[in-house]
Design an enzyme around this catalytic site. Structure first.
Site, mmCIF file in Angstrom:
data_model
loop_
_atom_site.group_PDB
_atom_site.id
_atom_site.type_symbol
_atom_site.label_atom_id
_atom_site.label_comp_id
_atom_site.label_asym_id
_atom_site.label_seq_id
_atom_site.Cartn_x
_atom_site.Cartn_y
_atom_site.Cartn_z
ATOM 1 N N CYS A 2 15.240 20.106 -4.081
ATOM 2 C CA CYS A 2 15.609 20.464 -2.711
ATOM 3 C C CYS A 2 16.035 19.228 -1.917
ATOM 4 O O CYS A 2 15.756 18.103 -2.303
ATOM 5 C CB CYS A 2 14.441 21.135 -2.002
ATOM 6 S SG CYS A 2 14.141 22.834 -2.551
ATOM 7 N N HIS A 7 15.204 21.475 3.921
ATOM 8 C CA HIS A 7 14.048 21.723 4.784
ATOM 9 C C HIS A 7 13.428 20.425 5.288
ATOM 10 O O HIS A 7 13.792 19.329 4.861
ATOM 11 C CB HIS A 7 12.998 22.558 4.041
ATOM 12 C CG HIS A 7 12.522 21.963 2.748
ATOM 13 N ND1 HIS A 7 11.629 20.913 2.691
ATOM 14 C CD2 HIS A 7 12.807 22.273 1.451
ATOM 15 C CE1 HIS A 7 11.380 20.612 1.434
ATOM 16 N NE2 HIS A 7 12.098 21.411 0.650
#
Length: 241
Positions: free
Chosen positions: A217, A201
């Protein structure tokens, strides 16, 4: 030139591996051809009905996981498809599972999923180089610096797939303008909200990229995640090394 040579070697290794029989329990069934060759073809399918995944094709296999119709994000569930085989007149698929342990695979009935779809993309995440590279039809079409898991919260290694695509409510917030969910889980944050899935992201802290700064992440600068969004569909193969 080194990067291209390394890519060519990696693709050649994958193509050679694709010629090998699928890993699994011994069976008298038809051999299972590989349906995914990263960098050229990644096959996936949406789940049409809730089902169990088994350790080998056939109803005698041990149950290793369960699939439902929706992800925790509210999107349609999908699985990466690696191989297919017929056993006792029934078609089975060997699939990548979005469950723990991260990178798990299992066999499901072909009838539990919809149309088999293919995409020509492969996202490679290098934790050493702090870089993401997208390969399409054997060619590098995107590369960008990334942030990965901080010490004690590492980004896991393995072979996964892009499970869903999300548009955060606040494009300038924590996750940036676009977020992709993968089938990977954090190896250490087992009680993390949503199950500890590893996402790819944007960020509201671009100055930290490249670096080891996340909970596991993969972060990108917002301009980069927007470029990637134009090139990478769901179902894309993901390798984290």
């Amino acid at each position: 030139m080194r990067a291209r040579a390394a890519l060519a070697a990696a693709v050649a290794a994958v193509l050679a591996a694709a010629a090998l029989p699928a890993v699994g329990a011994a069976t008298a069934a038809t051999p299972a051809p590989r349906l995914s060759v990263p960098g050229y073809r990644a096959t996936f399918a949406f789940v049409d009905r809730a089902t169990v995944a088994r350790s080998r094709p056939g109803r005698g296999g041990r149950v290793v996981g369960r699939l439902t119709l929706r992800t925790g994000d509210g999107t349609d569930e999908l699985v990466g498809v690696l191989a297919q085989r017929r056993v006792a007149g029934q078609a089975w698929l060997r699939v990548q599972l979005p469950i723990r342990p991260t990178g798990a695979t299992g066999w499901i009935l072909r009838s539990a999923v919809g149309e088999l779809r293919s995409v020509p993309t492969w996202l490679r995440i290098s934790r050493r180089r702090l870089r993401a590279t997208l390969v399409r039809n054997g060619r590098i079409v995107f590369t960008a610096p990334i942030g990965i898991g901080a010490p004690g919260r590492p980004t896991p290694s393995g072979t996964f797939y892009v499970r869903d695509r999300l548009v955060p409510r606040d494009p300038s917030g924590l996750y940036g303008p676009v977020a992709f969910g993968t089938s990977a889980h954090s190896d250490v944050l087992t009680d993390w909200p949503g199950g500890g899935y590893i996402g790819i992201h944007g960020t509201d802290e671009p100055q930290l990229i490249p670096g080891r700064v996340s909970h596991g992440c993969v972060r990108m600068r917002n301009a980069d995640i927007l470029r990637l969004d134009q090139l990478m569909p769901v179902g894309t193969a993901v390798t984290i090394s």
